[in-house]
Design a protein around this motif. Structure first.
Motif, mmCIF file in Angstrom:
data_model
loop_
_atom_site.group_PDB
_atom_site.id
_atom_site.type_symbol
_atom_site.label_atom_id
_atom_site.label_comp_id
_atom_site.label_asym_id
_atom_site.label_seq_id
_atom_site.Cartn_x
_atom_site.Cartn_y
_atom_site.Cartn_z
ATOM 1 N N GLU A 1 -13.703 28.746 -16.940
ATOM 2 C CA GLU A 1 -12.949 28.417 -15.724
ATOM 3 C C GLU A 1 -13.896 27.818 -14.700
ATOM 4 O O GLU A 1 -14.999 28.300 -14.483
ATOM 5 N N TYR A 2 -13.430 26.748 -14.068
ATOM 6 C CA TYR A 2 -14.210 26.123 -13.008
ATOM 7 C C TYR A 2 -13.387 26.094 -11.736
ATOM 8 O O TYR A 2 -12.160 26.162 -11.770
ATOM 9 N N THR A 3 -14.084 25.966 -10.622
ATOM 10 C CA THR A 3 -13.417 25.797 -9.335
ATOM 11 C C THR A 3 -14.060 24.597 -8.647
ATOM 12 O O THR A 3 -15.286 24.479 -8.612
ATOM 13 N N ILE A 4 -13.243 23.691 -8.143
ATOM 14 C CA ILE A 4 -13.757 22.533 -7.403
ATOM 15 C C ILE A 4 -13.500 22.787 -5.923
ATOM 16 O O ILE A 4 -12.365 22.965 -5.499
ATOM 17 N N VAL A 5 -14.591 22.838 -5.142
ATOM 18 C CA VAL A 5 -14.471 23.079 -3.695
ATOM 19 C C VAL A 5 -15.167 21.956 -2.933
ATOM 20 O O VAL A 5 -15.989 21.225 -3.482
ATOM 21 N N LYS A 6 -14.845 21.815 -1.677
ATOM 22 C CA LYS A 6 -15.617 20.950 -0.784
ATOM 23 C C LYS A 6 -16.877 21.711 -0.375
ATOM 24 O O LYS A 6 -16.855 22.937 -0.250
ATOM 25 N N GLN A 7 -17.976 20.996 -0.168
ATOM 26 C CA GLN A 7 -19.217 21.680 0.197
ATOM 27 C C GLN A 7 -19.035 22.526 1.453
ATOM 28 O O GLN A 7 -19.640 23.584 1.609
ATOM 29 N N GLY A 8 -18.177 22.074 2.376
ATOM 30 C CA GLY A 8 -17.930 22.817 3.610
ATOM 31 C C GLY A 8 -17.315 24.185 3.380
ATOM 32 O O GLY A 8 -17.304 25.023 4.282
#
Lengths: 94, 94, 94, 94, 94, 94, 94
Positions: free
Chosen positions: D80-87
């Motif tokens: 499982e992966y999660t894509i987030v904004k660096q902020g």
């Protein structure tokens, strides 16, 4: 006692609305219990934008219509006042 | 003990509202249990905008009206304080 | 193990609130179960605005009051930490 | 197969949280079913602000804490992966 | 017939998600009925910011993951398309 | 009679959607009763940004897809029109 | 008596909508009880942006369509007026 509004705020005194006069302002709908026709009693020094003070457009003594829902109400003795931002004043009535 | 507010924040001490005095400020409606008439007890250094510190307009000792709902309440011993942003202060009362 | 906050974030360690001491900070209302009086344990490098790093105002070891509802809680072993943005810190207490 | 995040996005791989270890990170409250302690597996080229690419601060291999509720989850095979904004990344843990 | 997206919009064609393949992307939770793994079929000229056209980063033929909830769905004959802003595309998958 | 939209607004005339044709556009889900495939009948002069008029990208006669929920509907005689901002137009269809 | 709108505000007088005429404007849906086809009776001096007054585009006497839900209604004697921002005026009708 004296109220000095900060920034671009304006102190308004509710004016009595003559509902039966032809030339009077009568507000429609559910704004009846809160007249939006008022007199300017104090004007702030103006908002500061990018380090410059933006001058105010309304003057003490003018009669104005302001946006219902806007403003905070305060009471001095028997009188009621409303403090609004100048941007909530819709029009000057002469 | 000393509270030093950050940025453009101001520490206010609730002032007793004399409800029966003619010249006292009495708040209308449902703001009765939270007086918005307060004394400034500490002033932050000012917000930094585009790298420049914007100076504060209110001073320690002034009596102010601030927007109800604004601010965070803290208690030191027996006294209650409210920390607000200067933009939530509507007017100075003299 | 070490936490390095990013940007203008600050890591806070909850401080015990002595509710009976006169000089202690006691929070009012429904914030009782989440004390907002904390010690700074790590400070980020500062936010980058228009390509320039804005320096931080708070320092490790300072005691601060921060806005309730702000921050994310993490637990290292037995200790609880809260990571907040510096803008959510209301005042430094000395 | 390879995921290349766009802009200032970061691909994170959920790290197992050892709940019984003293030095492990254990999340409090209702974030238990979604560990926020993760490893950076891919980093975007950075957001473009006013025509300039802002460089990224996090690096592949770092362990980070990110804001719960942030991000979009994707599954590659068993991982499982999660894509987030660096902020949305709060801190780097070393 | 041809769709030319305006500004920084991108036209995507839903790709079949092989749920049993190890290398396939399988979306977790409640996004099952709306696969977010898609192929770029048309790319807009780019948004105009301060009078300059910002070039697009994605290209026709790339496989992308986009934010669920984003986009407007349209149907040409038997095929379904989704029009999203480039900012809603999270990552390119190779 | 003539409608001249202000700013970056566009007047659209709803186009009949042939639901049975293979090359026709058929909208999915709950947007069935409001076709989003329309013809441009009037184009405003463009929005003014920083004192400069930004030229419009769509032209009278083009067929466009616009964002459902966007726009205000008006009726001239028997015809229905929709006035939208250019930013709510997703794509031009040829 | 005279209303002078502030900033980029416009005073409109509701025009009677002839529902049976072919060339009349008839509003669809639930906006029937509030006609959005009006005549401009007063125009403000224009908003001030970055210290410069932005000139107004509409003129007294023009017939306009404005966004339903926008504006504040006031009554002078027997007539009803609506004060809207120029940005809420969708189109001029000739």
């Amino acid at each position: 006692m004296k109220i000095s509004p900060l920034g671009d705020r304006v102190v308004l005194k509710s004016a009595e609305v003559e509902e039966t006069t032809k030339s009077g302002i009568i507000l429609t709908g559910n704004s009846k219990e809160k007249p939006v026709y008022s007199e300017v009693v104090a004007v702030g020094p103006g908002a500061v934008v990018d380090g410059k003070k933006v001058p105010m457009e309304v003057k003490v003594g003018q009669k104005v219509i302001y946006s219902k829902y806007a403003g905070t109400e305060v009471k001095f003795g028997e009188d009621e006042y409303t403090i609004v931002k100048q941007g909530d004043i819709l029009a000057v009535v002469e």
